[in-house]
Motif scaffolding. Structure first.
Motif, PDB file in Angstrom:
ATOM      1  N   SER A   8     -13.170  -5.298 -13.522  1.00 27.55           N
ATOM      2  CA  SER A   8     -13.373  -5.991 -12.246  1.00 27.55           C
ATOM      3  C   SER A   8     -12.528  -5.463 -11.101  1.00 27.55           C
ATOM      4  O   SER A   8     -12.847  -5.722  -9.957  1.00 27.55           O
ATOM      5  N   GLU A   9     -11.425  -4.719 -11.374  1.00 30.20           N
ATOM      6  CA  GLU A   9     -10.572  -4.306 -10.253  1.00 30.20           C
ATOM      7  C   GLU A   9     -11.334  -3.277  -9.410  1.00 30.20           C
ATOM      8  O   GLU A   9     -11.635  -2.177  -9.890  1.00 30.20           O
ATOM      9  N   PRO A  10     -11.649  -3.607  -8.145  1.00 29.41           N
ATOM     10  CA  PRO A  10     -12.562  -2.733  -7.393  1.00 29.41           C
ATOM     11  C   PRO A  10     -12.039  -1.322  -7.183  1.00 29.41           C
ATOM     12  O   PRO A  10     -12.783  -0.349  -7.336  1.00 29.41           O
ATOM     13  N   ALA A  11     -10.739  -1.186  -6.857  1.00 27.50           N
ATOM     14  CA  ALA A  11     -10.226   0.154  -6.588  1.00 27.50           C
ATOM     15  C   ALA A  11     -10.188   0.988  -7.870  1.00 27.50           C
ATOM     16  O   ALA A  11     -10.497   2.180  -7.849  1.00 27.50           O
ATOM     17  N   ALA A  12      -9.836   0.336  -8.994  1.00 26.54           N
ATOM     18  CA  ALA A  12      -9.785   1.082 -10.258  1.00 26.54           C
ATOM     19  C   ALA A  12     -11.188   1.548 -10.645  1.00 26.54           C
ATOM     20  O   ALA A  12     -11.377   2.668 -11.122  1.00 26.54           O
TER      21      ALA A  12
END
Lengths: 126, 308, 360
Positions: free
Chosen positions: C188-192
């Motif tokens: 879910s982490e957008p940048a990752a």
């Protein structure tokens, strides 16, 4: 809903970490617990040693050395800096004369610490 | 005469800014450490680092321009220190004049350009890459930051920070009218300070040390000081522009509230760097021009409508 | 724009072990790259011919600092196969337990390094803290954090009592929730996601052409797992769930490894629950009869291959080790084209470098 919850997992973890105590062990200033079976400094019991040299033969790091004149007359030397602390000597010894303690071995500035005389049968006879 | 010297050298000038810069660095590192379950450095660590750097040998590549390499950190340092003079601290500003906001914004951009030049003149492969990246990043965050910062100026009908603060005393804090603008300004500030997630020009795993790879000794120490002071001046400016409403009769209360606001903003900055991954340069440009600029324009439109 | 070459390694903050790469770039685009290996070549295969079988256990343990146990396990199985002895089932289970614990700590270590490379230092710190719990288990049961010295020819050195089993189970339950959290973050982490999705995808054909194994192959949809395929004891009695993904990009590699960590955690619990009673070691002679043998096992990074030939003395005549990293490294120059400079760390991390394994 589940997706939103997932999105905040990291934030949750960060906030939790802020509230909790840090996990760092301030090693030299605080005691570090070593488990019972930790393979640390080697301890030797001269009374049990029979001078068979099995430990010397199996040592993978050549950290043990035996000067043998006869069955009774020998010197057993140990070089802590070479030792890999693998526990093979403890395994090989049939009399339980050599074993690991759970003490850490630190660096040394004394030349005398480079060689430990585990058993000098001549000296013990005199 | 004596009064001006005091303002320049002690408060709100050199000494105060250096001390608050080092304090900021310590707080930031401490917060980040606690987010990561570490203990973090003791309070004197930034000062100790600075002293250590100043006492170390100064090396540069053979063909690098030593004169420019010495000049650039000093120019940056003097420009951020000058910018710090005009930013009101807890409502106190000795050198206020109409238009000082523009001067501050201009002076705050000088270190970025100097950073780019430092990368180019120090002639390392990584520093050239890092310098190019810092310029690319500059074009991505600077525009939304500028548009966002002009929001308070339009609403306050002045380009002077202290006048804007006075207007806020009448209307209430501008954060109420421009929450979006505040968020954009914080994002822009993160970009300006090259902090995670916008630490693209100095990403260790990609370009080693960025522009400053080849720098060492006192020059690097000056650069670190520039970054710290830039950060505190930016934080003070944002607090003044968006929370500068409190006109306390008691100065100690005003200072206390100012400090608390600064601490919260530092916590937000540290938190952002803790929970976001670094973006790629093309992703940052996309974010800046496709999302941040339209949002900033939206905020400005709203502000103008409100002013009418 | 002109083409310039940037050196990555042998000393670079990106690398934990020495490896030299010249990467050709133009602006922010990577055009290609070349590799140079051999900085940590220690001549272990030759050294092994000069030492006895017993001494070699400890030599081989030092091939790698992360997957040390699986190396000695494979070696011991090879020697035992030549000797024609079968070790007690309890010893097999303890060996497998250590292997799975090692896989968990290796994958957590890898995830931390990936997170550090993409600027998520918090995940790095948190996963390494979780990894520390696994190392604590290993230290408690075997006496060493990294060099466990758990194996001897004919069995294992230590036995697990009820108390230790209970302690391990408690820590594993704690780890389970941590790994769930990590899975949430990578999903879910957008940048990752933006940094890893679609980066340097590898097709299954390329995987097969280069002989790449392990999590990288599984992330590209090639279904290989030596735990299931080679059926070394005791994995023939355990059910191993093999995780595969079809995308083959950096994100799929992350996903496969994190899911595998969960599988390993479950496997550990099964092993502790179903561990048979009995001895942990049988007597093994020092001289090994003439013959040759091949043993394959699944290291955290993929298939581990041991060839051992004996001439009847107490020293091996030839020992050949094929580690999974070397094949993955050969694929690296192929991946280093059509990507961004910022993707180099992600691609490198995706390989799960273990130069010490590859160079030996």
């Amino acid at each position: 809903m589940d997706k939103i919850k997932k999105r905040f997992t990291l934030l949750n973890a960060v906030v939790e970490a802020m509230i909790k105590q840090p996990e760092t062990i301030k090693y030299p200033f605080a005691a570090m617990e070593l488990p019972e079976g930790f393979r640390g400094a080697i301890v030797f019991d001269p009374d049990k040693c029979s001078g068979c040299g099995l430990c010397v033969r199996d040592c993978p790091a050549e950290a043990l050395h035996i000067n043998k004149k006869s069955r009774e007359e020998y010197t057993l030397l140990h070089y802590p800096a070479r030792c890999a602390y693998c526990g093979q000597c403890e395994d090989s010894c049939r009399h339980g004369a050599i074993s690991h303690s759970n003490k850490l071995v630190g660096a040394t500035t004394h030349k005398d610490d480079w060689v430990l005389v585990f058993k000098d049968s001549k000296a013990s006879q005199e | 005469m004596f009064r001006s010297l005091f303002h320049l050298l002690v408060f709100p000038g050199f000494l105060f800014l250096v001390i608050s810069g080092l304090t900021f660095e310590w707080l930031d590192r401490k917060f980040l450490a606690r987010f990561q379950r570490r203990v973090g450095p003791p309070w004197y660590q930034p000062l100790a680092d600075l002293i250590k750097l100043f006492s170390k040998e100064d090396l540069l590549p053979k063909n690098a321009n030593d004169f420019l390499a010495t000049l650039l950190p000093l120019i940056s340092l003097s420009s951020v220190l000058t910018a710090g003079l005009y930013v009101p601290i807890a409502g106190y500003t000795p050198f206020s004049f109409e238009g000082d906001l523009i001067v501050i914004i201009f002076l705050m951009s000088v270190p970025t350009l100097a950073y780019y030049l430092a990368g180019i003149i120090s002639l390392g492969i990584y520093s050239v890459l890092g310098g190019g990246r810092s310029l690319l990043q500059f074009f991505s965050y600077e525009v939304p930051l500028l548009i966002a910062l002009s929001g308070p100026a339009i609403l306050g009908r002045s380009w002077s920070v202290s006048t804007i603060m006075e207007t806020q005393g009448r209307l209430g804090p501008f954060i109420i009218f421009q929450p979006l603008g505040f968020v954009l300004a914080v994002v822009g500030l993160i970009g300006k300070l090259k902090r995670d997630p916008f630490d693209i020009p100095k990403a260790t795993s990609e370009v080693v040390g960025g522009s400053l790879t080849e720098f060492s000794g006192a020059k690097l120490g000056f650069w670190n000081l520039v970054m710290d002071i830039q950060a505190v001046v930016g934080i003070f400016l944002l607090i003044d522009l968006y929370f500068g409403w409190i006109k306390m009769s008691h100065p100690i209360l005003a200072i206390a509230i100012f400090v608390i606001e600064c601490l919260i903003l530092i916590l937000v900055l540290s938190g952002t760097s803790a929970i976001f991954a670094r973006l790629r340069i093309d992703q940052l440009a996309g974010l800046g021009w496709r999302i941040l600029v339209p949002l900033a324009l939206l905020q400005i439109g709203f502000v103008i409508l409100m002013g009418v | 724009m002109d083409k310039i070459s940037i050196p990555i390694g042998p000393q670079h903050p990106l690398l934990k072990e020495p490896l030299s790469m010249m990467v050709d770039i133009s602006g922010e685009k990577v055009l290609g790259g070349s590799l140079r290996l051999g900085y940590v070549h220690r001549g272990i295969e030759r050294l092994a011919q000069q030492r006895t079988y017993v001494q070699n256990i400890h030599l081989i343990e030092r091939i790698c600092g992360i997957c040390s146990h699986v190396h000695t396990t494979t070696y011991c199985y090879a020697v035992e196969a030549l000797l024609g002895i079968e070790i007690p089932p309890r010893a097999q289970y303890i060996r497998a337990l250590m292997c799975e614990l090692e896989r968990i700590h290796s994958h957590l270590l890898w995830l931390g390094i990936l997170a550090k490379h993409i600027g998520l230092d918090t995940i790095f710190m948190h996963t390494w803290h979780d990894r520390e719990m696994v190392l604590d288990i290993m230290e408690e049961v075997s006496g060493g954090r990294i060099s466990h010295a758990a194996n001897q020819i004919g069995g294992v050195r230590f036995d697990l009592d009820e108390e230790k089993g209970e302690m391990i189970r408690k820590i594993l339950i704690k780890l389970h929730s941590q790994v769930e959290g990590l899975l949430d973050v990578i999903e879910s982490e957008p940048a990752a996601i933006a940094r890893t999705k679609g980066v340097a995808p590898i097709s299954p054909d390329l995987i097969k052409a280069y002989g790449v194994v392990g999590p990288i192959a599984r992330a590209s949809g090639v279904d290989v797992d030596m735990r299931r395929d080679a059926s070394l004891p005791p994995y023939d009695q355990l059910e191993v769930k093999v995780i595969t993904h079809s995308d083959g990009d950096a994100w799929a590699r992350t996903f496969v490894r994190v899911e595998e960590t969960r599988v390993s955690l479950n496997l550990c619990e099964t092993i502790i629950r179903e561990m048979p009673r009995g001895d942990v070691v049988v007597h093994a002679p020092r001289r090994v009869p003439e013959g040759e043998v091949i043993i394959r096992s699944e290291a955290p990074r993929g298939e581990l291959f041991y060839y051992l030939r004996s001439d009847g003395s107490d020293k091996p005549a030839r020992l050949k080790v094929r580690t999974p990293t070397l094949a993955a490294l050969s694929l690296l120059p192929v991946q280093l084209s059509e990507i961004n400079v910022a993707d180099i760390p992600v691609v490198l991390a995706g390989v799960d470098l273990c130069i010490a394994c590859a160079d030996r």
